[in-house]
Design a protein around this motif. Structure first.
Motif, short mmCIF file in Angstrom:
data_model
loop_
_atom_site.label_atom_id
_atom_site.label_comp_id
_atom_site.label_asym_id
_atom_site.label_seq_id
_atom_site.Cartn_x
_atom_site.Cartn_y
_atom_site.Cartn_z
N TYR A 79 0.91 -1.12 0.16
CA TYR A 79 0.10 -0.03 0.15
C TYR A 79 1.09 1.31 -0.04
CZ TYR A 79 -3.21 3.57 1.71
OH TYR A 79 -3.98 4.69 1.90
N TYR A 80 1.95 1.54 0.90
CA TYR A 80 2.78 2.68 0.90
C TYR A 80 3.62 2.50 -0.19
CZ TYR A 80 0.75 3.76 5.54
OH TYR A 80 -0.25 3.96 6.51
N ARG A 83 1.45 3.88 -2.94
CA ARG A 83 1.12 5.63 -2.83
C ARG A 83 2.65 6.20 -3.14
NH1 ARG A 83 -1.55 7.17 2.37
NH2 ARG A 83 -1.29 9.26 1.60
N GLU A 84 3.82 5.83 -2.65
CA GLU A 84 5.11 6.44 -2.88
C GLU A 84 5.12 6.67 -4.48
OE1 GLU A 84 9.76 5.24 -2.34
OE2 GLU A 84 8.61 4.72 -0.71
N SER A 86 2.98 6.38 -6.81
CA SER A 86 1.92 7.48 -7.55
C SER A 86 2.18 8.81 -7.16
CB SER A 86 0.41 6.94 -6.96
OG SER A 86 0.35 7.25 -5.62
N SER A 87 2.66 9.00 -5.86
CA SER A 87 3.12 10.44 -5.67
C SER A 87 4.46 10.87 -6.44
CB SER A 87 3.50 10.44 -4.10
OG SER A 87 4.09 11.65 -3.63
N TYR A 90 3.07 11.72 -9.81
CA TYR A 90 2.41 12.79 -9.80
C TYR A 90 3.16 14.04 -9.83
CZ TYR A 90 -0.98 16.38 -8.02
OH TYR A 90 -1.76 17.51 -8.07
#
Length: 171
Positions: A79-80, A83-84, A86-87, A90
Protein backbone atom coordinates in the motif's frame (compact mmCIF):
# COMPACT_ATOMS: atom_id res chain seq x y z
CA UNK A 1 -3.35 -40.91 6.21
CA UNK A 2 -6.94 -40.01 5.35
CA UNK A 3 -7.65 -39.54 9.03
CA UNK A 4 -4.84 -36.94 9.33
CA UNK A 5 -6.17 -35.02 6.29
CA UNK A 6 -9.73 -35.09 7.66
CA UNK A 7 -8.44 -33.96 11.05
CA UNK A 8 -6.51 -30.99 9.57
CA UNK A 9 -9.50 -29.99 7.41
CA UNK A 10 -11.71 -30.18 10.47
CA UNK A 11 -9.29 -27.93 12.36
CA UNK A 12 -9.32 -25.39 9.51
CA UNK A 13 -13.13 -25.43 9.22
CA UNK A 14 -13.58 -25.08 12.99
CA UNK A 15 -10.97 -22.32 13.11
CA UNK A 16 -12.69 -20.46 10.27
CA UNK A 17 -16.02 -20.58 12.07
CA UNK A 18 -14.50 -19.55 15.40
CA UNK A 19 -11.91 -16.95 14.36
CA UNK A 20 -13.02 -15.40 11.05
CA UNK A 21 -14.85 -12.41 12.54
CA UNK A 22 -12.07 -11.79 15.06
CA UNK A 23 -9.47 -11.90 12.30
CA UNK A 24 -11.49 -9.44 10.21
CA UNK A 25 -11.63 -7.09 13.21
CA UNK A 26 -7.91 -7.62 13.92
CA UNK A 27 -6.97 -6.74 10.33
CA UNK A 28 -9.55 -3.97 9.96
CA UNK A 29 -8.17 -2.24 13.05
CA UNK A 30 -4.70 -2.20 11.51
CA UNK A 31 -5.51 -1.17 7.93
CA UNK A 32 -8.65 0.90 8.58
CA UNK A 33 -10.58 -0.61 5.67
CA UNK A 34 -13.24 -3.21 6.46
CA UNK A 35 -13.74 -4.51 2.90
CA UNK A 36 -10.02 -5.05 2.41
CA UNK A 37 -9.88 -6.66 5.85
CA UNK A 38 -12.48 -9.23 4.80
CA UNK A 39 -10.44 -10.07 1.70
CA UNK A 40 -7.25 -10.36 3.71
CA UNK A 41 -8.98 -12.56 6.30
CA UNK A 42 -9.89 -14.92 3.48
CA UNK A 43 -6.25 -14.93 2.45
CA UNK A 44 -5.29 -15.91 6.01
CA UNK A 45 -7.36 -19.07 5.81
CA UNK A 46 -6.19 -19.85 2.29
CA UNK A 47 -2.62 -19.61 3.53
CA UNK A 48 -3.56 -21.75 6.50
CA UNK A 49 -4.45 -24.51 4.03
CA UNK A 50 -0.82 -24.59 2.93
CA UNK A 51 0.20 -25.62 6.45
CA UNK A 52 -2.47 -28.25 7.07
CA UNK A 53 0.08 -31.01 7.70
CA UNK A 54 1.52 -29.26 10.76
CA UNK A 55 -1.68 -27.93 12.33
CA UNK A 56 -2.90 -28.95 15.73
CA UNK A 57 -5.91 -27.71 17.65
CA UNK A 58 -3.87 -26.18 20.50
CA UNK A 59 -1.67 -23.93 18.34
CA UNK A 60 -3.91 -23.06 15.37
CA UNK A 61 -5.13 -19.84 16.99
CA UNK A 62 -1.58 -18.48 17.35
CA UNK A 63 -0.73 -19.66 13.87
CA UNK A 64 -3.75 -17.80 12.44
CA UNK A 65 -2.77 -14.57 14.21
CA UNK A 66 0.84 -14.90 13.02
CA UNK A 67 -0.34 -15.36 9.44
CA UNK A 68 -2.71 -12.39 9.87
CA UNK A 69 0.09 -10.17 11.15
CA UNK A 70 2.32 -11.18 8.23
CA UNK A 71 -0.45 -10.56 5.69
CA UNK A 72 -1.15 -7.12 7.18
CA UNK A 73 2.55 -6.27 7.04
CA UNK A 74 2.73 -7.34 3.39
CA UNK A 75 -0.43 -5.40 2.58
CA UNK A 76 0.84 -2.22 4.24
CA UNK A 77 4.19 -2.48 2.47
CA UNK A 78 2.45 -2.77 -0.90
CA UNK A 79 0.00 0.00 0.00
CA UNK A 80 2.67 2.52 1.00
CA UNK A 81 4.92 1.56 -1.89
CA UNK A 82 2.02 2.13 -4.32
CA UNK A 83 1.32 5.51 -2.72
CA UNK A 84 4.99 6.43 -2.95
CA UNK A 85 5.09 5.48 -6.63
CA UNK A 86 1.89 7.34 -7.48
CA UNK A 87 3.15 10.37 -5.57
CA UNK A 88 6.40 10.24 -7.52
CA UNK A 89 4.56 10.07 -10.83
CA UNK A 90 2.25 12.87 -9.77
CA UNK A 91 5.21 15.07 -8.86
CA UNK A 92 7.41 14.16 -11.82
CA UNK A 93 4.93 13.91 -14.67
CA UNK A 94 4.35 17.19 -16.43
CA UNK A 95 0.76 18.23 -16.54
CA UNK A 96 -0.83 17.73 -19.89
CA UNK A 97 -2.22 20.82 -21.55
CA UNK A 98 -3.79 21.39 -24.87
CA UNK A 99 -1.89 24.41 -26.12
CA UNK A 100 -3.79 24.61 -29.39
CA UNK A 101 -7.09 24.92 -27.60
CA UNK A 102 -5.66 27.47 -25.17
CA UNK A 103 -4.30 29.50 -28.08
CA UNK A 104 -7.72 29.49 -29.75
CA UNK A 105 -9.38 30.71 -26.54
CA UNK A 106 -6.73 33.40 -26.06
CA UNK A 107 -7.17 34.54 -29.65
CA UNK A 108 -10.96 34.69 -29.25
CA UNK A 109 -10.63 36.77 -26.08
CA UNK A 110 -8.11 39.02 -27.83
CA UNK A 111 -10.56 39.60 -30.71
CA UNK A 112 -13.39 40.36 -28.28
CA UNK A 113 -11.13 42.79 -26.44
CA UNK A 114 -10.22 44.55 -29.71
CA UNK A 115 -13.90 44.73 -30.66
CA UNK A 116 -14.81 46.36 -27.35
CA UNK A 117 -11.79 48.66 -27.50
CA UNK A 118 -13.14 50.10 -30.77
CA UNK A 119 -16.22 51.36 -28.89
CA UNK A 120 -14.24 53.39 -26.34
CA UNK A 121 -13.89 57.17 -26.59
CA UNK A 122 -10.69 58.24 -28.44
CA UNK A 123 -8.56 59.22 -25.43
CA UNK A 124 -9.64 56.20 -23.33
CA UNK A 125 -8.94 53.93 -26.31
CA UNK A 126 -5.41 55.36 -26.69
CA UNK A 127 -4.62 55.06 -22.99
CA UNK A 128 -5.94 51.51 -22.72
CA UNK A 129 -4.11 50.46 -25.89
CA UNK A 130 -0.79 51.92 -24.72
CA UNK A 131 -0.94 50.29 -21.34
CA UNK A 132 -2.36 46.91 -22.43
CA UNK A 133 -0.62 46.26 -25.73
CA UNK A 134 2.50 48.46 -25.52
CA UNK A 135 3.17 47.92 -21.82
CA UNK A 136 3.63 51.61 -20.96
CA UNK A 137 3.14 52.86 -17.43
CA UNK A 138 0.67 55.59 -16.48
CA UNK A 139 3.49 58.15 -16.18
CA UNK A 140 4.86 57.27 -19.64
CA UNK A 141 1.38 57.56 -21.18
CA UNK A 142 0.75 60.90 -19.45
CA UNK A 143 4.04 62.23 -20.82
CA UNK A 144 3.40 60.93 -24.34
CA UNK A 145 -0.18 62.32 -24.54
CA UNK A 146 0.50 65.53 -22.59
CA UNK A 147 -2.18 64.81 -19.97
CA UNK A 148 -2.06 64.47 -16.21
CA UNK A 149 -1.25 61.16 -14.56
CA UNK A 150 -4.56 61.25 -12.69
CA UNK A 151 -6.39 61.59 -16.01
CA UNK A 152 -4.58 58.51 -17.28
CA UNK A 153 -5.39 56.63 -14.05
CA UNK A 154 -9.03 57.63 -14.30
CA UNK A 155 -9.32 56.52 -17.93
CA UNK A 156 -7.52 53.25 -17.16
CA UNK A 157 -9.84 52.56 -14.26
CA UNK A 158 -12.96 53.13 -16.35
CA UNK A 159 -11.60 51.25 -19.39
CA UNK A 160 -10.52 48.21 -17.35
CA UNK A 161 -13.80 48.11 -15.48
CA UNK A 162 -15.82 48.30 -18.71
CA UNK A 163 -13.59 45.70 -20.41
CA UNK A 164 -13.81 43.32 -17.43
CA UNK A 165 -17.61 43.48 -17.41
CA UNK A 166 -17.75 42.97 -21.17
CA UNK A 167 -15.40 39.96 -21.13
CA UNK A 168 -17.23 38.37 -18.19
CA UNK A 169 -20.45 38.58 -20.14
CA UNK A 170 -18.79 37.04 -23.20
CA UNK A 171 -17.22 34.20 -21.29
Amino acid sequence: MENAIDKSQSIIVDSYIEYYSRIVDFISYRINNHCEAEDLAQDVFVRLLEYKQILCKETVKYFIYTISRNIVTDYLRRYYKAREISSYFYDETPSCTNESEENIYANDIYLLEKKKLATFPKQRKQIYYLTRFKGLSAVEIATRLNVGKRTVDSHLFLARKEMRIFLQQCI
